[in-house]
Design an enzyme around this catalytic site. Structure first.
Site, PDB file in Angstrom:
ATOM      1  N   ALA A 126      66.659 -14.884 -45.131  1.00 42.33           N
ATOM      2  CA  ALA A 126      67.787 -15.761 -45.463  1.00 42.33           C
ATOM      3  C   ALA A 126      69.075 -15.325 -44.784  1.00 42.33           C
ATOM      4  O   ALA A 126      69.860 -16.165 -44.329  1.00 42.33           O
ATOM      5  CB  ALA A 126      67.976 -15.813 -46.975  1.00 42.33           C
ATOM      6  N   ASN A 128      76.618 -26.067 -57.169  1.00 45.43           N
ATOM      7  CA  ASN A 128      77.869 -26.213 -56.416  1.00 45.43           C
ATOM      8  C   ASN A 128      77.616 -26.842 -55.059  1.00 45.43           C
ATOM      9  O   ASN A 128      76.542 -26.653 -54.477  1.00 45.43           O
ATOM     10  CB  ASN A 128      78.528 -24.846 -56.153  1.00 45.43           C
ATOM     11  CG  ASN A 128      79.038 -24.168 -57.402  1.00 45.43           C
ATOM     12  OD1 ASN A 128      79.425 -24.828 -58.360  1.00 45.43           O
ATOM     13  ND2 ASN A 128      79.037 -22.855 -57.392  1.00 45.43           N
ATOM     14  N   LEU A 148      70.520  -3.165 -54.208  1.00 42.59           N
ATOM     15  CA  LEU A 148      71.391  -2.171 -53.566  1.00 42.59           C
ATOM     16  C   LEU A 148      71.720  -2.531 -52.122  1.00 42.59           C
ATOM     17  O   LEU A 148      72.003  -1.652 -51.308  1.00 42.59           O
ATOM     18  CB  LEU A 148      70.709  -0.792 -53.607  1.00 42.59           C
ATOM     19  CG  LEU A 148      70.257  -0.304 -54.988  1.00 42.59           C
ATOM     20  CD1 LEU A 148      69.309   0.881 -54.850  1.00 42.59           C
ATOM     21  CD2 LEU A 148      71.471   0.073 -55.829  1.00 42.59           C
ATOM     22  N   ASP A 165      74.812 -14.181 -42.132  1.00 43.49           N
ATOM     23  CA  ASP A 165      75.450 -14.806 -43.296  1.00 43.49           C
ATOM     24  C   ASP A 165      74.740 -14.314 -44.551  1.00 43.49           C
ATOM     25  O   ASP A 165      73.574 -14.641 -44.777  1.00 43.49           O
ATOM     26  CB  ASP A 165      75.365 -16.334 -43.196  1.00 43.49           C
ATOM     27  CG  ASP A 165      76.086 -17.054 -44.334  1.00 43.49           C
ATOM     28  OD1 ASP A 165      76.660 -16.361 -45.213  1.00 43.49           O
ATOM     29  OD2 ASP A 165      76.074 -18.290 -44.356  1.00 43.49           O
ATOM     30  N   LYS A 190      70.136 -16.559 -41.233  1.00 38.01           N
ATOM     31  CA  LYS A 190      70.484 -17.955 -41.000  1.00 38.01           C
ATOM     32  C   LYS A 190      71.792 -18.282 -41.703  1.00 38.01           C
ATOM     33  O   LYS A 190      72.193 -17.594 -42.637  1.00 38.01           O
ATOM     34  CB  LYS A 190      69.376 -18.883 -41.519  1.00 38.01           C
ATOM     35  CG  LYS A 190      68.053 -18.742 -40.793  1.00 38.01           C
ATOM     36  CD  LYS A 190      67.031 -19.706 -41.372  1.00 38.01           C
ATOM     37  CE  LYS A 190      65.690 -19.594 -40.685  1.00 38.01           C
ATOM     38  NZ  LYS A 190      64.694 -20.535 -41.267  1.00 38.01           N
ATOM     39  N   ALA A 221      73.968 -16.223 -50.542  1.00 37.99           N
ATOM     40  CA  ALA A 221      72.693 -16.535 -51.213  1.00 37.99           C
ATOM     41  C   ALA A 221      71.601 -15.499 -50.989  1.00 37.99           C
ATOM     42  O   ALA A 221      70.455 -15.730 -51.374  1.00 37.99           O
ATOM     43  CB  ALA A 221      72.172 -17.916 -50.818  1.00 37.99           C
ATOM     44  N   ALA A 222      71.928 -14.360 -50.398  1.00 37.57           N
ATOM     45  CA  ALA A 222      70.909 -13.321 -50.200  1.00 37.57           C
ATOM     46  C   ALA A 222      70.335 -12.862 -51.535  1.00 37.57           C
ATOM     47  O   ALA A 222      69.116 -12.762 -51.708  1.00 37.57           O
ATOM     48  CB  ALA A 222      71.511 -12.135 -49.443  1.00 37.57           C
ATOM     49  N   GLY A 223      71.222 -12.571 -52.491  1.00 39.29           N
ATOM     50  CA  GLY A 223      70.767 -12.128 -53.805  1.00 39.29           C
ATOM     51  C   GLY A 223      70.018 -13.210 -54.557  1.00 39.29           C
ATOM     52  O   GLY A 223      69.027 -12.932 -55.256  1.00 39.29           O
ATOM     53  N   ASP A 224      70.474 -14.454 -54.432  1.00 40.26           N
ATOM     54  CA  ASP A 224      69.805 -15.564 -55.118  1.00 40.26           C
ATOM     55  C   ASP A 224      68.411 -15.803 -54.544  1.00 40.26           C
ATOM     56  O   ASP A 224      67.462 -16.096 -55.278  1.00 40.26           O
ATOM     57  CB  ASP A 224      70.640 -16.842 -54.993  1.00 40.26           C
ATOM     58  CG  ASP A 224      71.988 -16.724 -55.655  1.00 40.26           C
ATOM     59  OD1 ASP A 224      72.105 -15.969 -56.642  1.00 40.26           O
ATOM     60  OD2 ASP A 224      72.936 -17.372 -55.183  1.00 40.26           O
ATOM     61  N   ASN A 259      73.427  -6.594 -59.278  1.00 36.30           N
ATOM     62  CA  ASN A 259      73.542  -5.754 -58.094  1.00 36.30           C
ATOM     63  C   ASN A 259      74.309  -4.495 -58.492  1.00 36.30           C
ATOM     64  O   ASN A 259      74.714  -4.330 -59.642  1.00 36.30           O
ATOM     65  CB  ASN A 259      74.189  -6.510 -56.922  1.00 36.30           C
ATOM     66  CG  ASN A 259      75.643  -6.907 -57.176  1.00 36.30           C
ATOM     67  OD1 ASN A 259      76.349  -6.276 -57.958  1.00 36.30           O
ATOM     68  ND2 ASN A 259      76.083  -7.968 -56.517  1.00 36.30           N
TER      69      ASN A 259
END
Length: 307
Positions: free
Chosen positions: A284, A12, A222, A247, A287, A250-253, A185
């Protein structure tokens, strides 16, 4: 030494609106800023893999448009093999509209485009990829039928399959039979299983649920509490690193890709790999943006070395 990984998934272009707070229904708010960057769960995870040192292939689709060209070029800058990204002449490249508040929380609206129009044709000529990789990762921003076909092929080549069931959908039962490790998650896990993740008992119950479905290895992210894991060698909770998020996009990615890059295929170093993934994710969220926020291997190792 890092793995060789293929990511099957979404691509995307993310457009982010920066606001003080989320609007109420019917309310109009002014955005403080607007930015665009590469994104999509699949793309983000592949970037995290590559920046964490893994040789990385991407399998997916973009439209025959400027956004698709932009995304392929952006991924190539991270040394991701994009030769198996197909061009869809009928559907545009996927896009996402992200609203980001002053506390670093977000909500996201996604147009699937070429991602959702993907068929198993995208797997043609991928034989050399399956011959080369250690791990295949997929999510739910592309059709499950394509993931199922890819996981079936992966198992013929003794490739470890990781399913990140995000966003949460009803899962094709057969897909679980070809999944080595599932990584939702806590909210996705609850939607899929009907089991609330309020305590350790709920986590262990969830692990038993997936074992009955044929998956012996589970991760549940979690958020600020860390990651629960259940594998053949044991169960436990790996705590999160405490940071101030600006921000969370994309933390999980970032976590999934960084974790997979370090994971031994027999899962014998799962805690070490989880710690690496958690540290990458913690960097991550400090930023802005999705792919632009994902740290390098050296940055993660330096952060891990800090006392």
């Amino acid at each position: 030494m890092s793995n060789t990984i293929a990511v099957l998934g979404s691509i995307n272009v993310d457009t982010t609106y920066h606001v003080e707070r989320f609007p109420q229904p019917g309310e109009t708010l002014s955005a403080r800023d607007k930015s665009s960057a590469p994104g999509g769960k699949g793309c983000n995870q592949s970037v995290a893999c590559a920046r964490s040192g893994a040789k990385t292939y991407f399998i997916g689709m973009v439209g025959a448009d400027n956004e698709g060209k932009f995304m392929r070029e952006a991924m190539q800058e991270d040394h991701i093999d994009t030769s198996h990204i197909g061009i869809d002449e009928l559907h545009g490249t996927g896009t996402a509209l992200v609203t980001l508040d002053a506390n670093g929380q977000n909500d996201i609206m996604v147009y699937g485009g070429a991602n959702q129009a993907m068929t198993t044709d995208v797997l043609k000529n991928c034989g050399p990829v399956f011959d080369d990789i250690d791990i295949l990762i997929a999510q739910f921003e592309t059709p499950q039928a394509v993931t199922l076909a890819a996981f079936k092929e992966a198992k013929k080549h003794n490739v470890v399959t990781i399913l990140n069931p995000a966003p949460a959908h009803k899962i094709i039962p057969e897909l679980l039979q070809y999944t080595d490790l599932i990584a939702p998650n806590e909210s996705e896990s609850a939607l899929i299983t009907g089991i609330e993740i309020n305590d350790e008992a709920g986590m262990k119950k969830t692990a038993e649920y997936f074992k009955k479905e044929g998956i012996d290895n589970l991760l549940i992210t979690l958020g600020s509490r860390g990651v629960f894991y259940s594998t053949a060698s044991g169960q436990g909770l790996v705590p999160a690193f405490k940071v101030k998020a600006v921000d969370t996009t994309a933390a999980g990615d970032t976590f999934i890709g960084a974790f997979a890059s370090q994971l031994k295929t027999d899962l014998s170093n799962v805690v070490e790999a989880l710690t690496f993934g958690q540290r990458a994710s913690s960097l991550a969220v400090q930023k802005m943006g999705a792919a632009p926020s994902i740290p390098s291997y050296d940055e993660v190792k330096a952060a891990l070395a800090e006392k």
